[in-house]
Design an enzyme around this catalytic site. Structure first.
Site, PDB file in Angstrom:
ATOM      1  N   GLY A 228       0.806  -1.216   0.000  1.00 11.02           N
ATOM      2  CA  GLY A 228       0.000   0.000   0.000  1.00 11.02           C
ATOM      3  C   GLY A 228       0.835   1.259   0.000  1.00 11.02           C
ATOM      4  O   GLY A 228       0.442   2.283  -0.576  1.00 11.02           O
ATOM      5  N   GLU A 251       8.726   8.917 -29.878  1.00  6.99           N
ATOM      6  CA  GLU A 251       9.867   8.768 -30.795  1.00  6.99           C
ATOM      7  C   GLU A 251       9.877   7.415 -31.494  1.00  6.99           C
ATOM      8  O   GLU A 251      10.932   6.842 -31.759  1.00  6.99           O
ATOM      9  CB  GLU A 251      11.193   8.977 -30.045  1.00  6.99           C
ATOM     10  CG  GLU A 251      11.306  10.311 -29.331  1.00  6.99           C
ATOM     11  CD  GLU A 251      11.502  11.490 -30.265  1.00  6.99           C
ATOM     12  OE1 GLU A 251      11.487  11.281 -31.484  1.00  6.99           O
ATOM     13  OE2 GLU A 251      11.650  12.616 -29.760  1.00  6.99           O
TER      14      GLU A 251
END
Length: 464
Positions: A228, A251
């Protein structure tokens, strides 16, 4: 003329850009010279679109929302001929082929790919620094004691989740150093031939997909390994994951780039035999047939089984050394390319549609071969770096880490090696046992020093 034809995801196009470099077909005096670059003003000083230009902001994205991305479209737009490099309107180019001219212009994208490969490597280092540091402190369950809880990095599964990814990150880092050296050689002019530029483009197209995919995988595993706490924005992993997501597309889409690499490998393969005489070809065919006969009859596998029988240490010993790893990783790339080339050989004599269908039916195999080639480049860079280390202790630890990377690649592709008779089932099992029982325990005690070597300060990490 319609929404789907607009160009999307342009940097600075949404709000701030005043001009763009637009790629379009150049047709002059009835001759189509292919795609060229045009300098095109798009906004006036008040940031209003000029006549013939339209567009809008991309809006909220999955990440990187601090970047101005937008979409543009053009309707009957005219630009002066002086916006071309050849201002007098007469066309000339030292590059004869329109296709080659196009790919030469695309080659300028290599600078962005250097940056993306470096960014992905740094983010991977950052994520593992956070996760391994946390795993060395967080305690859970009393496995070996009635009172003392274990740090979670002492659990084998936690080591399996993080340490192979640490090995991969080191491989990415050393490969990036090679990439930077090649980039400097070309752009400084030290080694700037057409062949050098093609090598650089191929290296960029091979490494950028692997590092950006790996970064996403590493960020996700690091997030889960921190439980968590990893999901808290303050610990950065979720935000970094969101920002890195688009790097797989930036790219050049990763799958498209790997296809470019595969085409280059096929080209090199065909050139190797372009001028070969009948004797050389016959020898090559005989060698291939000989290998195939050994693999089909199981002679190689049987030989390994005899050697391997009864000893995991003995069976893994034959592939733990550097030369054996190199042979197995290199052989996989060469065999994959040879098999694809053989299947594609009829394409040159087929009608265009059938040739395209033949290529398409081998596209996945091409991309897998390119990926294997990129992994080999990373392994080679890692190995070269280890061999340059002078300190014995450091060299030993990084050799274990290199082995974890190399043997991990063989383990990941065990099905291919088994199908092609390159390793025995005993040896395949021994690799997994060696990783779990030898390499992970050895590297566990060095996990924190290995991430400390990235030299991040608390200000770099920024995660509580």
């Amino acid at each position: 003329p319609f929404r789907a034809a607009w160009k999307d995801y342009l940097g600075n196009a949404g709000q701030h850009g005043t001009a763009a470099v637009v790629f379009a077909r150049l047709i002059t005096q009835g001759v189509d010279h292919g795609v060229h670059a045009f300098y095109v003003p798009i906004r006036d000083k008040k940031k209003n679109f000029l006549p013939g230009v339209g567009g809008e902001d991309d809006g909220l994205k999955g990440g990187l929302n601090g970047i101005d991305n937008g979409r543009l479209h053009f309707t009957g737009l005219r630009v002066p001929r002086t916006n071309l490099l050849n201002k007098d309107g007469t066309y000339s180019s030292p590059i004869a082929s329109p296709g080659r001219r196009f790919f030469t212009m695309l080659g300028t994208l290599v600078q962005g790919r250097v940056s993306l490969d470096g960014a992905a490597t740094v983010v991977s280092k950052l994520a593992l620094t956070i996760a391994i540091s946390y795993g060395s402190q967080r305690r859970q369950f009393t496995a070996a004691s009635d009172t003392e809880e274990e740090v979670i990095l002492d659990y084998q599964r936690h080591q399996r989740r993080l340490l192979p990814r640490l090995a991969e990150t080191y491989a990415m880092s050393f490969a990036h150093d090679v990439f930077l050296d090649k980039f400097d050689d070309v752009f400084s002019g030290a080694h700037d031939t057409d062949a050098d530029r093609q090598d650089l483009e191929t290296l960029a197209a091979a490494l950028k997909p692997l590092s950006t995919w790996a970064a996403l995988d590493i960020l996700q595993e690091a997030r889960e390994a921190c439980g968590g706490n990893g999901f808290l924005v303050e610990n950065r992993l979720t935000s970094l994951r969101a920002d890195m997501d688009i790097y797989a597309t930036f790219e050049g889409d990763n799958n498209v780039l790997l296809q470019l690499v595969a085409k280059r490998l096929l080209t090199d393969y065909s050139r190797k035999f372009a001028g070969a005489d009948a004797g050389a070809m016959a020898a090559f065919v005989a060698e291939q047939v000989g290998d195939a006969a050994i693999n089909r009859t199981g002679l190689r596998r049987l030989g390994q089984s005899i050697v391997d029988w009864g000893s995991t240490a003995r069976s893994v010993g034959y592939i733990r050394d550097t030369d054996s790893q190199r042979q197995l990783l290199t052989d996989r790339v060469q065999t994959m390319i040879a098999e694809i080339a053989a299947r594609l050989r009829p394409a040159s004599k087929l009608p265009k549609m059938e040739a395209a269908q033949l290529f398409n039916s081998n596209q996945n195999a091409l991309i897998e071969a390119a990926r294997a080639h990129g992994e080999l480049l990373q392994w080679e860079a890692f190995t070269d770096a280890v061999e340059r280390i002078e300190d014995d202790g450091t060299r030993q630890v990084l050799t274990w880490l290199r082995d974890l990377f190399g043997l991990g690649l063989i383990e990941k592709n065990a099905a291919w090696y088994l199908i092609h008779g390159r390793i025995s089932t005993q040896r395949a099992q021994a690799i997994t046992s060696y990783i779990d029982d030898r390499l992970l325990p050895r590297l566990r005690e060095h996990a924190l020093p290995l991430v400390a070597a990235f030299e991040f300060t608390p200000e770099h990490i920024g995660a509580p």
